[in-house]
Design a protein around this motif. Structure first.
Motif, short mmCIF file in Angstrom:
data_model
loop_
_atom_site.label_atom_id
_atom_site.label_comp_id
_atom_site.label_asym_id
_atom_site.label_seq_id
_atom_site.Cartn_x
_atom_site.Cartn_y
_atom_site.Cartn_z
N UNK A 1 29.10 -6.16 90.95
CA UNK A 1 27.71 -6.53 90.72
C UNK A 1 26.85 -5.76 91.71
N UNK A 2 26.04 -4.82 91.24
CA UNK A 2 25.19 -4.07 92.17
C UNK A 2 24.20 -5.00 92.86
N UNK A 3 23.98 -4.75 94.13
CA UNK A 3 23.11 -5.62 94.92
C UNK A 3 22.51 -4.83 96.07
N UNK A 4 21.32 -5.19 96.47
CA UNK A 4 20.72 -4.64 97.68
C UNK A 4 19.48 -3.81 97.41
N UNK A 5 18.43 -4.15 98.10
CA UNK A 5 17.18 -3.42 97.98
C UNK A 5 17.29 -2.08 98.71
N UNK A 6 16.63 -1.08 98.17
CA UNK A 6 16.55 0.23 98.83
C UNK A 6 15.34 0.20 99.76
N UNK A 7 15.56 0.57 101.03
CA UNK A 7 14.49 0.46 102.02
C UNK A 7 14.13 1.83 102.59
N UNK A 8 12.83 2.06 102.75
CA UNK A 8 12.30 3.24 103.43
C UNK A 8 11.66 2.76 104.71
N UNK A 9 12.03 3.40 105.82
CA UNK A 9 11.52 2.98 107.13
C UNK A 9 10.70 4.11 107.73
N UNK A 10 9.53 3.76 108.26
CA UNK A 10 8.67 4.74 108.93
C UNK A 10 8.35 4.23 110.33
N UNK A 11 8.56 5.10 111.32
CA UNK A 11 8.23 4.79 112.71
C UNK A 11 7.06 5.68 113.11
N UNK A 12 5.96 5.06 113.49
CA UNK A 12 4.78 5.79 113.93
C UNK A 12 4.43 5.30 115.33
N UNK A 13 4.80 6.10 116.33
CA UNK A 13 4.59 5.68 117.72
C UNK A 13 5.45 4.47 118.03
N UNK A 14 4.80 3.34 118.32
CA UNK A 14 5.54 2.12 118.62
C UNK A 14 5.54 1.14 117.44
N UNK A 15 4.97 1.53 116.32
CA UNK A 15 4.88 0.66 115.14
C UNK A 15 5.93 1.07 114.10
N UNK A 16 6.52 0.06 113.46
CA UNK A 16 7.56 0.27 112.46
C UNK A 16 7.12 -0.42 111.16
N UNK A 17 7.25 0.29 110.05
CA UNK A 17 6.97 -0.27 108.74
C UNK A 17 8.13 0.06 107.82
N UNK A 18 8.60 -0.95 107.08
CA UNK A 18 9.68 -0.74 106.12
C UNK A 18 9.22 -1.28 104.77
N UNK A 19 9.46 -0.50 103.73
CA UNK A 19 9.21 -0.93 102.36
C UNK A 19 10.56 -1.04 101.66
N UNK A 20 10.87 -2.22 101.14
CA UNK A 20 12.14 -2.45 100.47
C UNK A 20 11.88 -2.82 99.02
N UNK A 21 12.49 -2.06 98.11
CA UNK A 21 12.35 -2.31 96.67
C UNK A 21 13.70 -2.77 96.12
N UNK A 22 13.69 -3.89 95.41
CA UNK A 22 14.91 -4.45 94.84
C UNK A 22 14.94 -4.18 93.34
N UNK A 23 15.77 -3.25 92.88
CA UNK A 23 15.84 -2.95 91.45
C UNK A 23 16.84 -3.83 90.69
N UNK A 24 17.52 -4.73 91.38
CA UNK A 24 18.60 -5.51 90.78
C UNK A 24 18.14 -6.92 90.40
N UNK A 25 18.89 -7.60 89.52
CA UNK A 25 18.47 -8.93 89.06
C UNK A 25 18.70 -10.06 90.07
N UNK A 26 19.39 -9.82 91.16
CA UNK A 26 19.62 -10.84 92.19
C UNK A 26 18.61 -10.69 93.32
N UNK A 27 18.18 -11.80 93.89
CA UNK A 27 17.26 -11.77 95.02
C UNK A 27 17.98 -11.30 96.28
#
Length: 118
Positions: A41-67
């Motif tokens: 069963x495929x599972x897991x969101x794909x995450x992109x992480x960006x570090x800008x100086x001391x700030x961190x932002x991650x965007x996670x997209x879940x393409x699968x039917x499970x939370x």
């Protein structure tokens, strides 16, 4: 006298190469047959992480039917700077979530953990 010069130059060369090889080993992953096998069963969101100086932002997209419950973990470079483990956020099917974190100074490492909601 030649032996000691040769020994000294060899020692210096090893001392310069050793930290570089340790960093290369520390950042590589060992792939095993179990890790390469596809899960049923495929599972897991794909995450992109960006570090800008001391700030961190991650965007996670879940393409699968499970939370997928995702959490951002930030490790700071300075010993006195507090590392943080963010609370988990539910990435519902076909949803993108934004996670943020920061350090006071430099960021040493960042990763996102995943947990399947039951």
């Amino acid at each position: 006298m030649r032996l000691s010069r040769r020994l000294a130059s060899t020692t210096v060369a090893v001392a310069l190469v050793l930290p570089l090889s340790y960093d290369a080993i520390a950042h590589t992953r060992v792939h095993t047959a179990e890790a390469e096998a596809e899960p049923e069963d495929p599972f897991g969101a794909a995450c992109r992480i960006r570090v800008t100086g001391s700030h961190v932002t991650a965007y996670c997209h879940n393409p699968y039917p499970e939370t997928d419950r995702v959490s951002l973990h930030v490790e700071c470079a300075r010993w006195w700077d507090i590392d943080s483990d963010g609370s988990s956020v539910a990435a519902e099917p076909a949803q993108t979530v934004r996670l943020t974190g920061r350090c006071w100074k430099e960021v040493a490492s960042v990763w996102v953990s995943h947990r399947q909601e039951s």
